[in-house]
Design an enzyme around this catalytic site. Structure first.
Site, PDB file in Angstrom:
ATOM      1  N   LEU A 130       0.761  -1.364  -0.116  1.00  0.00           N
ATOM      2  CA  LEU A 130       0.061   0.213  -0.178  1.00  0.00           C
ATOM      3  C   LEU A 130       0.799   1.289  -0.045  1.00  0.00           C
ATOM      4  CD1 LEU A 130      -2.677  -1.249   2.465  1.00  0.00           C
ATOM      5  CD2 LEU A 130      -3.095  -0.923  -0.224  1.00  0.00           C
ATOM      6  N   TYR A 131       1.924   1.110   0.548  1.00  0.00           N
ATOM      7  CA  TYR A 131       2.958   2.391   0.679  1.00  0.00           C
ATOM      8  C   TYR A 131       3.494   2.725  -0.797  1.00  0.00           C
ATOM      9  CZ  TYR A 131       7.315   4.787   0.965  1.00  0.00           C
ATOM     10  OH  TYR A 131       8.272   5.623   0.865  1.00  0.00           O
ATOM     11  N   ALA A 132       3.934   1.738  -1.501  1.00  0.00           N
ATOM     12  CA  ALA A 132       4.309   1.878  -2.826  1.00  0.00           C
ATOM     13  C   ALA A 132       3.374   2.334  -3.806  1.00  0.00           C
ATOM     14  CB  ALA A 132       4.919   0.569  -3.449  1.00  0.00           C
ATOM     15  N   SER A 134       0.633   4.198  -2.712  1.00  0.00           N
ATOM     16  CA  SER A 134       0.491   5.553  -2.502  1.00  0.00           C
ATOM     17  C   SER A 134       1.703   6.396  -2.988  1.00  0.00           C
ATOM     18  CB  SER A 134       0.182   5.878  -1.047  1.00  0.00           C
ATOM     19  OG  SER A 134       1.718   5.522  -0.291  1.00  0.00           O
TER      20      SER A 134
END
Length: 310
Positions: A130-132, A134
């Site tokens: 989810l970080y990547a 975003s």
């Protein structure tokens, strides 16, 4: 030049503030929690009025982010996407000339070995975290901005150094526990970036052509085993390595994440993102930054890691 640095309390943000001040620029700093930094204004980029931050600013350096392998989709969307969009819009309205975004090479990761990637390398259909996801969306917002303000970005690989809260602190914690896992034998190639090199790259990118993004690293790649060996020699900490096959580490990460969610959401020691980061090679081609920006790495890992043990 009057510059705004967001995320100024972080590893990259602090290094950027130091470098801008060293070059004689007028710097305004911001973060959510109050810290002792030049012309500091506490602000939440997701909810607060951003006009006071960008008033009279020539260049915005956006380093603020939720940099974690473990948070909810709404949290990543708010801090990494919505805040970036709000800051871009407020900066354009205030007449800011340049906007530089600290993106992430995690957007390249697809669970396979990927070597010497240029900025136009194919990106996975689905991001591995989810970080990547975003950061990829936030980068798109910045680079696709239409207006008078020129926007650029860098993708710095594995920033480390003083004030690092992620890369080396996690490794040092594992060393102090006496066991460092070697996923896939520790053979995965990783290139890293000292905080001062990343900061200089941000400043150089402010003068680069609008709409462009550049990979940034130290210019040298190490296996994870080599990085651990260098850190071990510098620290003097006694530890041993534990070999873990990649498929076993991935299964353990899935189990750890499941138990963490059931148990209240605290970040597990092992995540799928960590397994991919440490068990699969990812190295970047920085020739475009050398050509377009005149970027030259100045701090080797042997030199830079020393400050992490001071």
């Amino acid at each position: 030049m009057r510059a705004l640095v967001t995320g100024a309390s972080g590893c990259l943000g602090r290094a950027l503030v130091e470098e801008l001040c060293r070059q004689g620029h007028d710097v305004v700093t911001t973060a959510r929690a109050r810290v002792d930094l030049p012309a500091f204004i506490a602000a939440d980029l997701v909810t607060d009025d951003l006009r006071p931050l960008v008033a009279g600013i020539d260049r915005v350096f956006h380093c603020a982010a939720l940099s974690s392998a473990w948070a909810s989709r709404p949290e990543f969307q708010a801090v990494n996407i919505r805040a970036t969009k709000r800051l871009v819009e407020a900066s354009e309205a205030a007449g800011v000339g340049r906007f530089v975004f600290a993106s992430s090479p995690s957007i390249y990761a697809d669970g396979t070995d990927r070597l010497n990637l240029a900025e136009n390398a194919a990106l996975p259909t689905r991001c591995m975290s989810l970080y990547a996801q975003s950061k990829r969306e936030a980068e798109r917002i910045v680079l696709n901005h239409e207006g008078a303000m020129q926007c650029t970005a860098i993708r710095p690989r594995a920033i480390y150094g003083r004030h690092d809260r992620a890369l080396l602190p996690r490794l040092i914690d594992a060393m102090r526990r006496g066991k460092v896992p070697m996923i896939a034998g520790g053979r995965a190639l990783i290139d890293v970036t000292h905080r001062r090199d990343a900061a200089r790259a941000m400043i150089l990118a402010a003068d680069g052509p609008g709409g462009h993004v550049w990979n940034i690293t130290s210019g040298e790649a190490f296996t994870f085993r080599e990085l651990v060996g260098i850190a071990g020699r510098r620290s003097g900490i006694a530890f041993r390595t534990i070999p873990i096959p990649y498929h076993v580490a991935k299964a353990l990460a899935v189990l750890s994440e499941t138990l963490a969610r059931v148990g209240g959401g605290k970040e597990p020691r092992l995540t799928r993102q960590a397994v991919a980061s440490l068990g699969r090679s990812l190295t970047l081609d920085i020739s475009a930054a050398r050509r377009d920006l005149g970027y030259r790495p100045s701090v080797s890992f042997e030199q830079g890691v020393a400050e992490c043990f001071e």
